[in-house]
Motif scaffolding. Structure first.
Motif, PDB file in Angstrom:
ATOM      1  N   ALA A  15       0.960  -1.128  -0.042  1.00  0.00           N
ATOM      2  CA  ALA A  15      -0.071  -0.437   0.167  1.00  0.00           C
ATOM      3  C   ALA A  15       0.582   1.184  -0.163  1.00  0.00           C
ATOM      4  O   ALA A  15       1.059   1.970   0.957  1.00  0.00           O
ATOM      5  N   ALA A  16       1.926   0.981  -1.276  1.00  0.00           N
ATOM      6  CA  ALA A  16       2.842   2.764  -1.409  1.00  0.00           C
ATOM      7  C   ALA A  16       2.746   2.490  -2.852  1.00  0.00           C
ATOM      8  O   ALA A  16       3.060   1.630  -3.289  1.00  0.00           O
ATOM      9  N   ASP A  17       3.061   3.517  -3.498  1.00  0.00           N
ATOM     10  CA  ASP A  17       4.162   4.254  -4.288  1.00  0.00           C
ATOM     11  C   ASP A  17       5.172   3.495  -4.855  1.00  0.00           C
ATOM     12  O   ASP A  17       6.013   2.738  -4.133  1.00  0.00           O
ATOM     13  N   ALA A  23      12.496   2.987  -2.690  1.00  0.00           N
ATOM     14  CA  ALA A  23      13.086   3.776  -1.366  1.00  0.00           C
ATOM     15  C   ALA A  23      13.642   2.934  -0.297  1.00  0.00           C
ATOM     16  O   ALA A  23      14.662   2.935   0.320  1.00  0.00           O
ATOM     17  N   PHE A  24      12.217   2.417   0.261  1.00  0.00           N
ATOM     18  CA  PHE A  24      12.873   1.869   1.214  1.00  0.00           C
ATOM     19  C   PHE A  24      13.475   0.464   1.303  1.00  0.00           C
ATOM     20  O   PHE A  24      14.495  -0.536   1.971  1.00  0.00           O
ATOM     21  N   LEU A  25      13.282  -0.750   0.210  1.00  0.00           N
ATOM     22  CA  LEU A  25      14.449  -1.650   0.152  1.00  0.00           C
ATOM     23  C   LEU A  25      16.185  -1.250  -0.312  1.00  0.00           C
ATOM     24  O   LEU A  25      16.579  -1.829  -0.231  1.00  0.00           O
ATOM     25  N   ASP A  26      15.859  -0.054  -0.701  1.00  0.00           N
ATOM     26  CA  ASP A  26      16.711   0.642  -1.057  1.00  0.00           C
ATOM     27  C   ASP A  26      17.993   0.602   0.124  1.00  0.00           C
ATOM     28  O   ASP A  26      19.419   0.579   0.461  1.00  0.00           O
ATOM     29  N   PRO A  77      12.268   3.044 -10.073  1.00  0.00           N
ATOM     30  CA  PRO A  77      11.513   2.777  -8.961  1.00  0.00           C
ATOM     31  C   PRO A  77      10.925   1.259  -9.423  1.00  0.00           C
ATOM     32  O   PRO A  77       9.635   0.803  -8.772  1.00  0.00           O
ATOM     33  N   GLU A  78      11.509   0.450 -10.029  1.00  0.00           N
ATOM     34  CA  GLU A  78      11.433  -0.792 -11.339  1.00  0.00           C
ATOM     35  C   GLU A  78      12.139  -2.385 -10.689  1.00  0.00           C
ATOM     36  O   GLU A  78      11.507  -3.410 -10.312  1.00  0.00           O
ATOM     37  N   ARG A  79      13.573  -1.936 -10.147  1.00  0.00           N
ATOM     38  CA  ARG A  79      14.285  -3.172  -9.745  1.00  0.00           C
ATOM     39  C   ARG A  79      14.989  -3.215  -9.057  1.00  0.00           C
ATOM     40  O   ARG A  79      16.201  -2.127  -9.376  1.00  0.00           O
ATOM     41  N   HIS A  80      15.632  -3.779  -8.085  1.00  0.00           N
ATOM     42  CA  HIS A  80      16.448  -4.316  -7.600  1.00  0.00           C
ATOM     43  C   HIS A  80      16.970  -5.631  -7.337  1.00  0.00           C
ATOM     44  O   HIS A  80      16.316  -6.928  -8.026  1.00  0.00           O
ATOM     45  N   VAL A  81      18.329  -5.911  -8.111  1.00  0.00           N
ATOM     46  CA  VAL A  81      18.856  -7.499  -8.217  1.00  0.00           C
ATOM     47  C   VAL A  81      20.465  -7.325  -7.736  1.00  0.00           C
ATOM     48  O   VAL A  81      20.913  -6.316  -7.707  1.00  0.00           O
ATOM     49  N   PHE A  82      20.224  -7.787  -6.961  1.00  0.00           N
ATOM     50  CA  PHE A  82      21.361  -8.348  -5.571  1.00  0.00           C
ATOM     51  C   PHE A  82      21.384  -9.828  -6.097  1.00  0.00           C
ATOM     52  O   PHE A  82      21.453 -10.846  -5.763  1.00  0.00           O
ATOM     53  N   ASN A 140       6.005  -8.563   5.331  1.00  0.00           N
ATOM     54  CA  ASN A 140       6.943  -7.784   5.839  1.00  0.00           C
ATOM     55  C   ASN A 140       7.001  -6.849   5.457  1.00  0.00           C
ATOM     56  O   ASN A 140       7.221  -5.432   6.566  1.00  0.00           O
ATOM     57  N   VAL A 141       7.523  -6.788   4.348  1.00  0.00           N
ATOM     58  CA  VAL A 141       7.129  -5.162   3.549  1.00  0.00           C
ATOM     59  C   VAL A 141       5.924  -4.951   3.402  1.00  0.00           C
ATOM     60  O   VAL A 141       5.887  -3.491   3.809  1.00  0.00           O
TER      61      VAL A 141
END
Length: 148
Positions: A15-17, A23-26, A77-82, A140-141
Motif C-alpha cells: 500500500a505505497a507507490d 526507497a524502503f528496499l534501497d 523505481p522498478e528493480r533491485h537485483v542482488f 513484512n514489507v
C-alpha cells in the motif's frame, strides 16, 4: 516457478507507490528488519550503479552464514537485483510495478546452499523453506506500509 528446489518467487500488493517502496528496499537496514534469518548487515559501500555492496550474516538451522551481497541492478523505481556471494550463493530479484492500491512487489530468488545436512534433506524441504522465507519477507514489507 522453476523446478529448481533452490528457486522461489511470489508477489504481494504493498500500500505505497513504487518510488516509496523502492526507497524502503534501497536501505540495507530495512532488509535486516524484514528478512527472516538476516541478523546482521555491515560494511555497506555505495557502488557506481547506485546500488550497494555489503556483508551480512544469515542464520539458518541455528548456524550463522556470513557472506557478501552485491547489487548488480539498481533501476529506480522498478528493480533491485542482488548477487549473494560466499557460502550462500544466489540471486535475489525484486521487481516493482504500479498497481491499483499501491505497488505489486515480486520477489524472485535462486539460492545455492552449502553442502551439509540442509541440502541432504532433499528438494521438497528446501523448496518449502525458501518459499516460506520469501513469503514472510514480502508480508513484512507490506506490513510496514499497512501500519502507516
Amino acid at each position: 516457478m522453476s523446478d529448481d528446489p533452490f528457486a522461489a518467487s511470489d508477489s504481494i500488493l504493498v500500500a505505497a507507490d513504487p518510488e516509496t517502496v523502492f526507497a524502503f528496499l534501497d536501505d540495507p537496514a530495512n532488509h535486516a528488519a524484514i528478512t527472516p534469518g538476516l541478523t546482521d548487515v555491515r560494511n555497506v559501500e555505495p557502488l557506481e550503479n547506485g546500488g550497494k555492496r555489503l556483508s551480512y550474516t544469515y542464520r539458518m538451522a541455528g548456524m550463522g552464514i556470513d557472506g557478501e551481497i552485491v547489487q548488480t541492478v539498481h533501476d529506480p523505481p522498478e528493480r533491485h537485483v542482488f548477487d549473494l556471494r560466499g557460502r550462500l550463493t544466489g540471486t535475489i530479484d525484486l521487481r516493482l510495478a504500479p498497481a491499483e492500491g499501491g505497488t505489486e512487489l515480486t520477489y524472485g530468488a535462486t539460492y545455492g546452499l552449502p553442502e551439509n545436512t540442509l541440502t541432504r534433506l532433499g528438494a521438497p524441504v528446501i523448496r518449502r523453506f525458501n518459499e516460506r522465507q520469501l513469503r514472510a519477507a514480502l508480508e513484512n514489507v507490506a506490513a510496514r506500509f499497512d501500519e502507516g
